[in-house]
Design a protein around this motif. Structure first.
Motif, PDB file in Angstrom:
ATOM      1  N   PRO A 123       0.839  -1.202   0.000  1.00 52.69           N
ATOM      2  CA  PRO A 123       0.000   0.000   0.000  1.00 52.69           C
ATOM      3  C   PRO A 123       0.873   1.251   0.000  1.00 52.69           C
ATOM      4  N   GLN A 124       0.432   2.274  -0.717  1.00 53.57           N
ATOM      5  CA  GLN A 124       1.195   3.519  -0.742  1.00 53.57           C
ATOM      6  C   GLN A 124       1.331   4.124   0.652  1.00 53.57           C
ATOM      7  N   ARG A 125       0.342   3.879   1.494  1.00 53.13           N
ATOM      8  CA  ARG A 125       0.430   4.443   2.844  1.00 53.13           C
ATOM      9  C   ARG A 125       1.637   3.885   3.602  1.00 53.13           C
ATOM     10  N   GLN A 126       1.970   2.599   3.355  1.00 52.74           N
ATOM     11  CA  GLN A 126       3.121   2.004   4.025  1.00 52.74           C
ATOM     12  C   GLN A 126       4.417   2.588   3.482  1.00 52.74           C
ATOM     13  N   LEU A 127       4.460   2.852   2.194  1.00 53.62           N
ATOM     14  CA  LEU A 127       5.647   3.469   1.608  1.00 53.62           C
ATOM     15  C   LEU A 127       5.841   4.872   2.177  1.00 53.62           C
ATOM     16  N   LYS A 128       4.741   5.609   2.297  1.00 48.12           N
ATOM     17  CA  LYS A 128       4.819   6.980   2.814  1.00 48.12           C
ATOM     18  C   LYS A 128       5.230   6.998   4.285  1.00 48.12           C
TER      19      LYS A 128
ATOM     20  N   ASP B 118      -7.463   0.543  -1.389  1.00 46.79           N
ATOM     21  CA  ASP B 118      -6.486   1.622  -1.268  1.00 46.79           C
ATOM     22  C   ASP B 118      -5.510   1.584  -2.441  1.00 46.79           C
ATOM     23  N   ASP B 119      -4.874   2.732  -2.696  1.00 43.23           N
ATOM     24  CA  ASP B 119      -3.837   2.782  -3.723  1.00 43.23           C
ATOM     25  C   ASP B 119      -2.599   2.036  -3.245  1.00 43.23           C
ATOM     26  N   TRP B 120      -2.066   1.212  -4.127  1.00 37.41           N
ATOM     27  CA  TRP B 120      -0.826   0.494  -3.852  1.00 37.41           C
ATOM     28  C   TRP B 120       0.249   1.025  -4.791  1.00 37.41           C
ATOM     29  N   ALA B 121       1.471   0.536  -4.629  1.00 44.62           N
ATOM     30  CA  ALA B 121       2.567   0.928  -5.511  1.00 44.62           C
ATOM     31  C   ALA B 121       2.156   0.648  -6.955  1.00 44.62           C
ATOM     32  N   LYS B 122       2.425   1.594  -7.829  1.00 44.49           N
ATOM     33  CA  LYS B 122       2.012   1.471  -9.226  1.00 44.49           C
ATOM     34  C   LYS B 122       3.218   1.547 -10.148  1.00 44.49           C
ATOM     35  N   PRO B 123       3.047   1.093 -11.398  1.00 43.39           N
ATOM     36  CA  PRO B 123       1.828   0.547 -12.016  1.00 43.39           C
ATOM     37  C   PRO B 123       1.567  -0.882 -11.568  1.00 43.39           C
ATOM     38  N   TYR B 124       0.300  -1.303 -11.677  1.00 40.71           N
ATOM     39  CA  TYR B 124      -0.067  -2.661 -11.329  1.00 40.71           C
ATOM     40  C   TYR B 124       0.296  -3.590 -12.489  1.00 40.71           C
ATOM     41  N   THR B 125       0.877  -4.715 -12.174  1.00 45.66           N
ATOM     42  CA  THR B 125       1.295  -5.661 -13.213  1.00 45.66           C
ATOM     43  C   THR B 125       0.149  -6.051 -14.129  1.00 45.66           C
ATOM     44  N   ILE B 126      -1.012  -6.292 -13.566  1.00 39.19           N
ATOM     45  CA  ILE B 126      -2.152  -6.727 -14.375  1.00 39.19           C
ATOM     46  C   ILE B 126      -2.547  -5.652 -15.388  1.00 39.19           C
ATOM     47  N   ASP B 127      -2.430  -4.372 -15.000  1.00 39.73           N
ATOM     48  CA  ASP B 127      -2.738  -3.279 -15.932  1.00 39.73           C
ATOM     49  C   ASP B 127      -1.698  -3.192 -17.039  1.00 39.73           C
ATOM     50  N   VAL B 128      -0.446  -3.430 -16.684  1.00 38.80           N
ATOM     51  CA  VAL B 128       0.627  -3.407 -17.683  1.00 38.80           C
ATOM     52  C   VAL B 128       0.410  -4.511 -18.710  1.00 38.80           C
TER      53      VAL B 128
ATOM     54  N   TYR C 224       6.145  10.025  -3.056  1.00 33.61           N
ATOM     55  CA  TYR C 224       4.976  10.445  -3.820  1.00 33.61           C
ATOM     56  C   TYR C 224       4.733  11.951  -3.727  1.00 33.61           C
ATOM     57  N   ALA C 225       5.789  12.716  -3.585  1.00 36.76           N
ATOM     58  CA  ALA C 225       5.653  14.168  -3.419  1.00 36.76           C
ATOM     59  C   ALA C 225       4.977  14.815  -4.623  1.00 36.76           C
ATOM     60  N   ASP C 226       5.214  14.258  -5.830  1.00 37.52           N
ATOM     61  CA  ASP C 226       4.593  14.834  -7.027  1.00 37.52           C
ATOM     62  C   ASP C 226       3.415  13.987  -7.505  1.00 37.52           C
ATOM     63  N   GLY C 227       2.958  13.067  -6.641  1.00 37.54           N
ATOM     64  CA  GLY C 227       1.822  12.227  -6.997  1.00 37.54           C
ATOM     65  C   GLY C 227       2.185  11.006  -7.809  1.00 37.54           C
ATOM     66  N   THR C 228       3.466  10.833  -8.135  1.00 37.82           N
ATOM     67  CA  THR C 228       3.918   9.660  -8.893  1.00 37.82           C
ATOM     68  C   THR C 228       5.003   8.956  -8.093  1.00 37.82           C
ATOM     69  N   ASN C 229       5.539   7.894  -8.672  1.00 39.63           N
ATOM     70  CA  ASN C 229       6.650   7.215  -8.011  1.00 39.63           C
ATOM     71  C   ASN C 229       7.989   7.595  -8.645  1.00 39.63           C
TER      72      ASN C 229
ATOM     73  N   SER D 246       9.856   0.393  -2.576  1.00 41.88           N
ATOM     74  CA  SER D 246       9.668   0.679  -3.992  1.00 41.88           C
ATOM     75  C   SER D 246      10.961   1.157  -4.648  1.00 41.88           C
ATOM     76  N   ALA D 247      11.685   2.037  -3.971  1.00 40.88           N
ATOM     77  CA  ALA D 247      12.949   2.538  -4.529  1.00 40.88           C
ATOM     78  C   ALA D 247      13.949   1.402  -4.698  1.00 40.88           C
ATOM     79  N   GLN D 248      13.980   0.480  -3.733  1.00 39.90           N
ATOM     80  CA  GLN D 248      14.899  -0.652  -3.842  1.00 39.90           C
ATOM     81  C   GLN D 248      14.487  -1.588  -4.977  1.00 39.90           C
ATOM     82  N   CYS D 249      13.176  -1.765  -5.185  1.00 33.17           N
ATOM     83  CA  CYS D 249      12.709  -2.587  -6.301  1.00 33.17           C
ATOM     84  C   CYS D 249      13.169  -1.996  -7.629  1.00 33.17           C
ATOM     85  N   HIS D 250      12.999  -0.682  -7.781  1.00 36.86           N
ATOM     86  CA  HIS D 250      13.432  -0.029  -9.012  1.00 36.86           C
ATOM     87  C   HIS D 250      14.951  -0.134  -9.177  1.00 36.86           C
ATOM     88  N   ALA D 251      15.681  -0.111  -8.070  1.00 36.96           N
ATOM     89  CA  ALA D 251      17.140  -0.254  -8.145  1.00 36.96           C
ATOM     90  C   ALA D 251      17.518  -1.659  -8.590  1.00 36.96           C
TER      91      ALA D 251
END
Length: 364
Positions: free
Chosen positions: A210-215, A277-287, A225-230, A245-250
């Motif tokens: 959940p984005q709340r946990q990341l925040k 609730d909003d979770w880390a995006k994008p969602y794999t299923i949407d991709v 999520y300061a600019d509304g994105t990741n 999330s940052a470590q995943c992208h790394a």
């Protein structure tokens, strides 16, 4: 500075998330009850409400415990996952533990534990303490740090050790999301499947949060999520060094560099979303849907670098459920990069990381 003397053997505890003891409604109910009542997993409900919701509604329904002759959804999934060796997560964990113990040598005692269910952290720690080890290194089998995984493991270890009269030296591994040996194994597993240009697109799918946990992990309060994105995850800095999330992208960037992938040929996404609730995006299923419907993609390669062994999220969610959805949208095949499991290259990587950790255990 001098190297800490060890009068006894050194303990190593490898810890993964957990698994039911067997794929039955009662066992799955026990597992879900323990897992989902962890306040680091469901973190937006007061304790009593969480206990009531999980143990009174969620776990009984998902496990099918209310009607043991008609297994619930989670039990059915575990039955599909189960092999002749039992739970893959536990089976490959045992293979890893035995191999690591052999490679580390007689000066170390290596044990496996699960955060939820068996073998338990409590039993494993008791074995190490009874053996009078002079140190314990906690090595969570999660490459990226998250409060709900590594954080929960560390908290449980501290809770249990706090009851001891004497606490030995304890070293807790936080993460190893871009360790060269880990990255090389993932990349080699992809190379074993053939040239990268045979795939229409490559997906790096990580378990979501959940984005709340990341925040919550952003102590500055002005980065995540300061600019509304990741976009805040595009690099690792002092502020987000422990952000999941940052470590995943790394991890993605490191594998991409190892394979020499071009920009635009891959996407980092997140799976296993629950609730509204909003979770880390994008969602794999949407991709997947966008690639099939709008980009005409037919053949995809999918990494799952948050997991080091076969589990529901890899074998079932990606290998079966996402495959079915992808075909319905016009795609043909999602090739899952094999998990690390008992691969000798992965075992060697764990041994190397452990030697780096125990070798750096010094006292000023």
């Amino acid at each position: 500075m001098h190297v800490q003397k060890h009068f006894g053997k050194q303990g190593i505890l490898l810890v993964n998330l957990g698994t039911p003891d067997e794929p039955t409604p009662r066992a799955v109910n026990r597992y879900l009850g323990e897992f989902l009542t962890d306040p680091r997993v469901i973190d937006n409900l007061p304790g009593p409400a969480q206990q009531l919701l999980v143990r009174g509604i969620i776990a009984p329904i998902r496990s099918g415990i209310v009607n043991p002759f008609k297994p619930g959804g989670s039990t059915k999934l575990y039955q599909e996952l189960w092999t002749e060796n039992g739970s893959p997560l536990k089976y490959y964990g045992e293979i890893l533990t035995e191999a690591v113990a052999k490679e580390m040598g007689d000066d170390f005692i290596v044990r496996l534990a699960m955060r939820y269910q068996n073998p338990s952290i409590a039993d494993a720690l008791k074995e190490l303490m009874d053996a009078e080890v002079s140190s314990i290194t906690i090595f969570p089998l999660f490459p990226q740090y998250a409060s709900a995984t590594t954080g929960s493991v560390h908290q449980e270890v501290m809770r249990l050790l706090s009851k001891e009269q004497i606490i030995p030296n304890v070293n807790m591994v936080n993460s190893y999301y871009e360790h060269p040996d880990l990255i090389r194994v993932f990349a080699d597993n992809a190379r074993d499947l053939g040239p990268m240009d045979q795939w229409d697109h490559i997906i790096f799918s990580y378990h979501g949060l959940p984005q709340r946990q990341l925040k919550k992990g952003d102590r500055s309060g002005c980065h995540c999520y300061a600019d509304g994105t990741n976009a805040c995850c595009s690099s690792i800095s002092r502020v987000n060094q422990f952000c999941y999330s940052a470590q995943c992208h790394a991890t993605t960037r490191a594998i991409v560099a190892e394979l020499g992938l071009s920009e635009g040929s891959y996407t980092t996404s997140f799976q296993s979303r629950l609730g509204f609730d909003d979770w880390a995006k994008p969602y794999t299923i949407d991709v997947l849907e966008d690639l099939a419907k709008n980009k005409g993609a037919k053949k995809l390669l999918c990494f799952s670098p948050a997991f080091v062994a076969d589990c529901l999220e890899t074998t079932i969610e990606i290998g079966l459920e996402y495959q079915e959805e992808f075909e319905e949208w016009g795609g043909e095949h999602i090739q899952l990069v094999p998990s690390l499991n008992g691969d000798p290259r992965w075992i060697a990587a764990v041994v190397e990381m452990l030697r780096e950790e125990v070798g750096s255990n010094v006292v000023l």
